[in-house]
Design a protein around this motif. Structure first.
Motif, PDB file in Angstrom:
ATOM      1  N   LYS A   1       0.857  -1.180   0.000  1.00  0.00           N
ATOM      2  CA  LYS A   1       0.000   0.000   0.000  1.00  0.00           C
ATOM      3  C   LYS A   1       0.894   1.232   0.000  1.00  0.00           C
ATOM      4  CE  LYS A   1      -1.370   2.410   3.432  1.00  0.00           C
ATOM      5  NZ  LYS A   1      -1.336   3.781   2.851  1.00  0.00           N
ATOM      6  N   CYS A   2       0.705   2.125  -0.940  1.00  0.00           N
ATOM      7  CA  CYS A   2       1.521   3.336  -0.994  1.00  0.00           C
ATOM      8  C   CYS A   2       1.310   4.157   0.288  1.00  0.00           C
ATOM      9  CB  CYS A   2       1.140   4.172  -2.214  1.00  0.00           C
ATOM     10  SG  CYS A   2       2.158   5.634  -2.429  1.00  0.00           S
ATOM     11  N   MET A   3       2.432   4.648   0.840  1.00  0.00           N
ATOM     12  CA  MET A   3       2.400   5.450   2.059  1.00  0.00           C
ATOM     13  C   MET A   3       2.826   6.879   1.721  1.00  0.00           C
ATOM     14  SD  MET A   3       4.246   2.561   4.488  1.00  0.00           S
ATOM     15  CE  MET A   3       3.686   3.151   6.089  1.00  0.00           C
ATOM     16  N   MET A   4       1.993   7.873   2.056  1.00  0.00           N
ATOM     17  CA  MET A   4       2.249   9.278   1.733  1.00  0.00           C
ATOM     18  C   MET A   4       1.646  10.145   2.839  1.00  0.00           C
ATOM     19  SD  MET A   4       1.202   9.203  -2.342  1.00  0.00           S
ATOM     20  CE  MET A   4       1.734  10.865  -2.713  1.00  0.00           C
ATOM     21  N   ASP A   5       2.492  10.797   3.620  1.00  0.00           N
ATOM     22  CA  ASP A   5       1.961  11.609   4.730  1.00  0.00           C
ATOM     23  C   ASP A   5       2.564  13.006   4.789  1.00  0.00           C
ATOM     24  OD1 ASP A   5       4.546  11.001   5.590  1.00  0.00           O
ATOM     25  OD2 ASP A   5       3.942  10.891   7.692  1.00  0.00           O
ATOM     26  N   PHE A   6       3.218  13.463   3.713  1.00  0.00           N
ATOM     27  CA  PHE A   6       4.027  14.676   3.840  1.00  0.00           C
ATOM     28  C   PHE A   6       3.784  15.718   2.752  1.00  0.00           C
ATOM     29  CE2 PHE A   6       8.246  16.877   3.536  1.00  0.00           C
ATOM     30  CZ  PHE A   6       8.230  17.458   4.797  1.00  0.00           C
ATOM     31  N   ASP A   7       3.436  15.314   1.553  1.00  0.00           N
ATOM     32  CA  ASP A   7       3.400  16.233   0.408  1.00  0.00           C
ATOM     33  C   ASP A   7       2.037  16.908   0.313  1.00  0.00           C
ATOM     34  OD1 ASP A   7       3.575  17.530  -2.044  1.00  0.00           O
ATOM     35  OD2 ASP A   7       4.722  15.929  -2.974  1.00  0.00           O
ATOM     36  N   ALA A   8       2.016  18.211   0.515  1.00  0.00           N
ATOM     37  CA  ALA A   8       0.754  18.959   0.457  1.00  0.00           C
ATOM     38  C   ALA A   8       0.263  19.164  -0.964  1.00  0.00           C
ATOM     39  CB  ALA A   8       0.928  20.311   1.143  1.00  0.00           C
ATOM     40  N   GLN A   9       1.096  18.837  -1.964  1.00  0.00           N
ATOM     41  CA  GLN A   9       0.700  19.061  -3.349  1.00  0.00           C
ATOM     42  C   GLN A   9      -0.053  17.872  -3.956  1.00  0.00           C
ATOM     43  OE1 GLN A   9       3.452  21.228  -5.973  1.00  0.00           O
ATOM     44  NE2 GLN A   9       4.929  21.248  -4.296  1.00  0.00           N
ATOM     45  N   VAL A  10      -0.320  16.854  -3.167  1.00  0.00           N
ATOM     46  CA  VAL A  10      -1.074  15.713  -3.675  1.00  0.00           C
ATOM     47  C   VAL A  10      -2.555  15.914  -3.358  1.00  0.00           C
ATOM     48  CG1 VAL A  10       0.903  14.197  -3.329  1.00  0.00           C
ATOM     49  CG2 VAL A  10      -0.873  14.302  -1.578  1.00  0.00           C
ATOM     50  N   PRO A  11      -3.444  15.278  -4.106  1.00  0.00           N
ATOM     51  CA  PRO A  11      -4.874  15.384  -3.797  1.00  0.00           C
ATOM     52  C   PRO A  11      -5.173  14.939  -2.363  1.00  0.00           C
ATOM     53  CG  PRO A  11      -4.543  14.367  -5.945  1.00  0.00           C
ATOM     54  CD  PRO A  11      -3.194  14.462  -5.313  1.00  0.00           C
ATOM     55  N   LYS A  12      -6.232  15.493  -1.784  1.00  0.00           N
ATOM     56  CA  LYS A  12      -6.556  15.215  -0.379  1.00  0.00           C
ATOM     57  C   LYS A  12      -6.729  13.731  -0.107  1.00  0.00           C
ATOM     58  CE  LYS A  12      -8.601  19.648   0.931  1.00  0.00           C
ATOM     59  NZ  LYS A  12      -9.802  20.341   1.459  1.00  0.00           N
ATOM     60  N   ARG A  13      -7.240  12.986  -1.081  1.00  0.00           N
ATOM     61  CA  ARG A  13      -7.474  11.561  -0.836  1.00  0.00           C
ATOM     62  C   ARG A  13      -6.174  10.771  -0.697  1.00  0.00           C
ATOM     63  NH1 ARG A  13     -10.756   6.972  -4.203  1.00  0.00           N
ATOM     64  NH2 ARG A  13     -11.476   5.817  -2.384  1.00  0.00           N
ATOM     65  N   LEU A  14      -5.065  11.355  -1.131  1.00  0.00           N
ATOM     66  CA  LEU A  14      -3.765  10.702  -0.994  1.00  0.00           C
ATOM     67  C   LEU A  14      -2.970  11.236   0.192  1.00  0.00           C
ATOM     68  CD1 LEU A  14      -2.504  10.444  -4.707  1.00  0.00           C
ATOM     69  CD2 LEU A  14      -3.954   8.861  -3.409  1.00  0.00           C
ATOM     70  N   GLN A  15      -3.528  12.208   0.909  1.00  0.00           N
ATOM     71  CA  GLN A  15      -2.834  12.769   2.070  1.00  0.00           C
ATOM     72  C   GLN A  15      -3.221  11.979   3.312  1.00  0.00           C
ATOM     73  OE1 GLN A  15      -3.642  16.978   2.325  1.00  0.00           O
ATOM     74  NE2 GLN A  15      -3.062  17.348   0.203  1.00  0.00           N
ATOM     75  N   GLU A  16      -2.232  11.268   3.869  1.00  0.00           N
ATOM     76  CA  GLU A  16      -2.493  10.397   5.010  1.00  0.00           C
ATOM     77  C   GLU A  16      -1.980  11.021   6.305  1.00  0.00           C
ATOM     78  OE1 GLU A  16      -2.193   5.897   3.955  1.00  0.00           O
ATOM     79  OE2 GLU A  16      -0.320   6.846   3.335  1.00  0.00           O
ATOM     80  N   GLU A  17      -2.586  10.619   7.397  1.00  0.00           N
ATOM     81  CA  GLU A  17      -1.999  10.849   8.708  1.00  0.00           C
ATOM     82  C   GLU A  17      -0.943   9.779   8.944  1.00  0.00           C
ATOM     83  OE1 GLU A  17      -2.537  13.304  10.776  1.00  0.00           O
ATOM     84  OE2 GLU A  17      -4.037  14.235   9.458  1.00  0.00           O
ATOM     85  N   THR A  18       0.154  10.162   9.556  1.00  0.00           N
ATOM     86  CA  THR A  18       1.290   9.252   9.708  1.00  0.00           C
ATOM     87  C   THR A  18       0.885   7.947  10.381  1.00  0.00           C
ATOM     88  OG1 THR A  18       2.760  11.153   9.883  1.00  0.00           O
ATOM     89  CG2 THR A  18       3.635   9.031  10.616  1.00  0.00           C
TER      90      THR A  18
END
Length: 443
Positions: free
Chosen positions: A144-161
């Protein structure tokens, strides 16, 4: 079902590169015997017709979820390609479109001779990918892709750590070792640009505790490297990963195009596995990885096509050819000979996955991941050297038989578990729906 592959030229890819004219016996999902003639009865006989019989090819960097993006994200450099096309489309995926993408990808992979993959999926709905791969018969390590840092990604890809870590652990609990070990689950932090220090350090600890693979991207483009240097206080990508204790034999780093002598030494010292994706690197204009130098240092370098969004093909034969000729251009012809490239596509891939004792060569007792490549096509004649023929002349469409874990998944060029026409129509309809959703996200 027991299988007998009859009348082939068997390239074992064992330590001594034995080549045998004859048969391969498969029982209970394993190689039972290899010899000039095996007379024992079997449930099914597969006539190789004099074709090449070899271990299934191992792709160590793909994105099954991106297969529906093929043709929608062309002619852009890496960071623009990610931010304006790939990330919005990954965010737009639904369970139905993810299933269609996975079915399309697994059919293409199996039909062109790939029997095992290491794949990074999107942030959400990864269980759907596992389910579709389970049905396909492909061997896969999925993250599962993990992404918790980049604000330039769509909201659905912004995870809490913490949520990203917990979901990755839950997926491992549900799927790692499923299908009699054919499916495994990896941690997949996308790359340093999209992941916090906290997340990467946690993944490093968990990888060591659980002896789990970590699948990430590293040093793919100069733009990416500039971002990492800025956020890390001047470190190279590999220096940063080492500082986080992430560099280890479990770390699988895709691309490594821009690695200087110091970074190559770090890769070697920590036994980090490198996944070379020449077709993707060329199409995105990222560069040409110093594969010859990395191999000289003893670094394990395997091959992958990357995703259909940045390569358009998932054909491992094309990646083998590109790998060889690009190093010939960089250095000199023969610096990466055909036999070494086939080793990268089989044995090195198996080692990257941590499966070198199970797959990657045709030897008695190993899992029966086997392909048969037709030798009767005009572009394969006369074929005096089998390694040269497979690397420089063969195509994925020359694969007539694919077997994984003893299961016959491609028979006489046709997939056995899907209706190809129905699956393609499903994929086209799903892509249309996906693009509409992505356009709404982009605005």
């Amino acid at each position: 079902m027991s299988l007998l592959i009859q009348s082939g030229l068997v390239l074992t890819m064992n330590d001594t590169f034995d080549v045998i004219s004859g048969d391969v016996s498969i029982k209970d999902g394993r190689i039972a015997a290899i010899g000039p003639r095996i007379d024992e009865p079997h449930d099914r006989v597969v006539d190789a017709g004099g074709g090449y019989v070899l271990p299934g090819l191992v792709q160590t960097h793909v994105h099954l979820c991106q297969t529906l993006f093929r043709g929608f994200a062309d002619d852009r450099p890496l960071m623009d390609w990610l931010r304006t096309r790939v990330w919005p489309m990954e965010a737009a995926h639904t369970p139905a479109t993810l299933r269609a993408a996975t079915r399309l990808a697994t059919t293409e992979l199996l039909s062109s001779g790939t029997t095992a993959v290491l794949t990074m999926e999107t942030v959400h709905d990864t269980d759907v990918v596992f389910e579709a791969v389970a049905e396909s018969g492909l061997r896969a390590t999925i993250g599962k892709c993990m992404m918790d840092f980049d604000a330039q990604v769509p909201k659905r890809l912004q995870e809490e750590t913490r949520a990203s870590i917990d979901e990755s652990l839950a997926i491992r609990a549900r799927w790692d070792g499923a299908e009699h070990g054919r499916l495994r689950a990896a941690f997949a932090p996308r790359f340093a640009v999209s992941c916090s220090r906290e997340l990467l350090e946690a993944v490093a600890d968990l990888s060591q505790q659980q002896r789990a693979l970590v699948h990430t991207h590293a040093s793919e483009s100069r733009d990416e490297i500039a971002i990492v240097k800025k956020m890390s206080g001047g470190m190279t990508n590999l220096e940063y990963l080492v500082s986080l204790h992430l560099a280890s034999p479990h770390l699988c780093a895709a691309h490594c195009v821009w690695v200087d002598d110091g970074d190559q030494q770090r890769l070697a010292e920590h036994d980090v596995k490198v996944m070379h994706c020449p077709g993707s690197n060329l199409k995105l204009g990222s560069g040409i990885a110093p594969v010859a130098e990395m191999l000289e240092r003893g670094i394990t370098v395997s091959l992958g096509a990357d995703g259909a969004a940045c390569n358009n093909r998932l054909d491992m034969f094309e990646e083998m050819r590109l790998a060889a000729i690009l190093q010939a251009m960089r250095k000199q012809p023969g610096v990466l000979p055909a036999r070494a490239v086939l080793w990268m596509a089989t044995r090195a891939g198996a080692r990257t996955l941590g499966l070198e004792d199970a797959i990657g060569s045709l030897e008695v007792g190993k899992r029966a991941d086997v392909i048969v490549v037709d030798r009767d096509r005009p572009h394969l004649a006369p074929g005096p050297d089998p390694y040269s023929t497979l690397v420089y002349a063969a195509r994925g469409s020359d694969v007539r038989t694919t077997i994984v874990d003893g299961a016959l998944l491609v028979d006489e060029f046709a997939p056995t578990r899907v209706d190809r026409d129905e699956m393609v129509n499903e994929a086209r309809a799903a892509a249309t729906h996906l693009v509409r959703r992505a356009e709404l996200l982009i605005g």
